[in-house]
Design a protein around this motif. Structure first.
Motif, PDB file in Angstrom:
ATOM      1  N   ALA A  89      34.878 108.291 -18.524  1.00  0.00           N
ATOM      2  CA  ALA A  89      34.392 107.037 -17.941  1.00  0.00           C
ATOM      3  C   ALA A  89      35.402 105.910 -18.168  1.00  0.00           C
ATOM      4  N   VAL A  90      35.975 105.827 -19.360  1.00  0.00           N
ATOM      5  CA  VAL A  90      36.999 104.815 -19.649  1.00  0.00           C
ATOM      6  C   VAL A  90      38.191 105.024 -18.726  1.00  0.00           C
ATOM      7  N   SER A  91      38.617 106.265 -18.557  1.00  0.00           N
ATOM      8  CA  SER A  91      39.773 106.560 -17.713  1.00  0.00           C
ATOM      9  C   SER A  91      39.555 106.082 -16.282  1.00  0.00           C
ATOM     10  N   GLY A  92      38.412 106.400 -15.711  1.00  0.00           N
ATOM     11  CA  GLY A  92      38.135 105.979 -14.341  1.00  0.00           C
ATOM     12  C   GLY A  92      38.100 104.478 -14.188  1.00  0.00           C
ATOM     13  N   ARG A  93      37.442 103.794 -15.105  1.00  0.00           N
ATOM     14  CA  ARG A  93      37.334 102.342 -15.012  1.00  0.00           C
ATOM     15  C   ARG A  93      38.668 101.672 -15.298  1.00  0.00           C
TER      16      ARG A  93
ATOM     17  N   ILE B  77      44.184 105.822 -22.903  1.00  0.00           N
ATOM     18  CA  ILE B  77      43.091 106.778 -23.043  1.00  0.00           C
ATOM     19  C   ILE B  77      43.243 107.582 -24.334  1.00  0.00           C
ATOM     20  N   LEU B  78      44.459 107.967 -24.677  1.00  0.00           N
ATOM     21  CA  LEU B  78      44.674 108.679 -25.939  1.00  0.00           C
ATOM     22  C   LEU B  78      44.300 107.796 -27.123  1.00  0.00           C
ATOM     23  N   ALA B  79      44.689 106.525 -27.098  1.00  0.00           N
ATOM     24  CA  ALA B  79      44.342 105.609 -28.190  1.00  0.00           C
ATOM     25  C   ALA B  79      42.828 105.445 -28.313  1.00  0.00           C
ATOM     26  N   VAL B  80      42.134 105.265 -27.187  1.00  0.00           N
ATOM     27  CA  VAL B  80      40.677 105.143 -27.201  1.00  0.00           C
ATOM     28  C   VAL B  80      40.050 106.410 -27.779  1.00  0.00           C
ATOM     29  N   ASN B  81      40.524 107.567 -27.350  1.00  0.00           N
ATOM     30  CA  ASN B  81      40.001 108.845 -27.847  1.00  0.00           C
ATOM     31  C   ASN B  81      40.191 108.960 -29.362  1.00  0.00           C
TER      32      ASN B  81
ATOM     33  N   GLN C 222      40.401  91.228 -19.075  1.00  0.00           N
ATOM     34  CA  GLN C 222      40.516  89.790 -19.277  1.00  0.00           C
ATOM     35  C   GLN C 222      41.904  89.378 -18.819  1.00  0.00           C
ATOM     36  N   ASP C 223      41.946  88.608 -17.743  1.00  0.00           N
ATOM     37  CA  ASP C 223      43.204  88.233 -17.110  1.00  0.00           C
ATOM     38  C   ASP C 223      43.978  89.507 -16.755  1.00  0.00           C
ATOM     39  N   ARG C 224      45.168  89.673 -17.250  1.00  0.00           N
ATOM     40  CA  ARG C 224      45.993  90.844 -16.931  1.00  0.00           C
ATOM     41  C   ARG C 224      46.022  91.819 -18.102  1.00  0.00           C
ATOM     42  N   THR C 225      44.946  91.852 -18.878  1.00  0.00           N
ATOM     43  CA  THR C 225      44.863  92.738 -20.039  1.00  0.00           C
ATOM     44  C   THR C 225      43.574  93.538 -19.979  1.00  0.00           C
ATOM     45  N   LEU C 226      43.684  94.821 -20.287  1.00  0.00           N
ATOM     46  CA  LEU C 226      42.513  95.670 -20.426  1.00  0.00           C
ATOM     47  C   LEU C 226      42.189  95.732 -21.912  1.00  0.00           C
ATOM     48  N   ARG C 227      40.934  95.471 -22.248  1.00  0.00           N
ATOM     49  CA  ARG C 227      40.514  95.424 -23.653  1.00  0.00           C
ATOM     50  C   ARG C 227      39.382  96.406 -23.897  1.00  0.00           C
ATOM     51  N   CYS C 228      39.407  96.994 -25.084  1.00  0.00           N
ATOM     52  CA  CYS C 228      38.375  97.938 -25.490  1.00  0.00           C
ATOM     53  C   CYS C 228      38.040  97.662 -26.941  1.00  0.00           C
TER      54      CYS C 228
END
Length: 147
Positions: free
Chosen positions: A30-34, A49-53, A74-80
């Motif tokens: 789901a993270v990968s697709g979004r 995705i590897l870092a999130v995993n 947020q702006d030009r950054t993806l945050r998790c």
């Protein structure tokens, strides 16, 4: 107290998911697709995705077994953010560590995340830990100049 009319609304959440060891794969997909729809692609997508995993796996193994993942742009950054309710992290894990020995069975998750993402933050205490991951998205293409 009324809301501050000058304050901007928080960015919309792309994903909010509960997970445990049995659901890491589904949440990772789901993270990968979004993340891809948000503009992350190629090696940067794979790295994120590897870092999130790795961070979710750390929660499943070391922090009570379950957590919550929140993803937003947020702006030009993806945050998790990955949050758990475990006992907190040992102080030695809060700062940059050398690469673990090739024979070590643990210790590479945060090491990898710090190398694969542009920014990693950790807030921890006896009530749990939140690991934040951030990666810049490619710049928006500029529209062609009118002729």
């Amino acid at each position: 107290m009324p809301d501050d009319p000058g304050a901007s609304a928080p960015p919309p959440t792309l994903l909010s998911a509960l997970f445990d060891a049995d659901h890491i794969t589904a949440v990772r997909h789901a993270v990968s697709g979004r993340a891809h729809r948000a503009g992350l692609a190629g090696r940067r997508l794979d790295d994120f995705i590897l870092a999130v995993n790795e961070v979710m796996t750390n929660v499943a193994r070391h922090a009570g077994g379950s957590g919550v993942l929140t993803l937003w742009r947020q702006d030009r950054t993806l945050r998790c953010e990955v949050t758990d309710s475990g006992p907190g992290m040992p102080p030695e894990h809060l700062h940059e560590q050398p690469l673990p020995s090739p024979f070590a069975v643990n210790g590479r998750g945060l090491w990898l995340a710090r190398r694969l993402c542009d920014r990693v933050t950790i807030e921890t205490g006896p009530q749990g830990t939140t690991v934040g991951l951030a990666i810049a998205l490619a710049p928006e293409p500029h529209p062609a100049e009118p002729r």
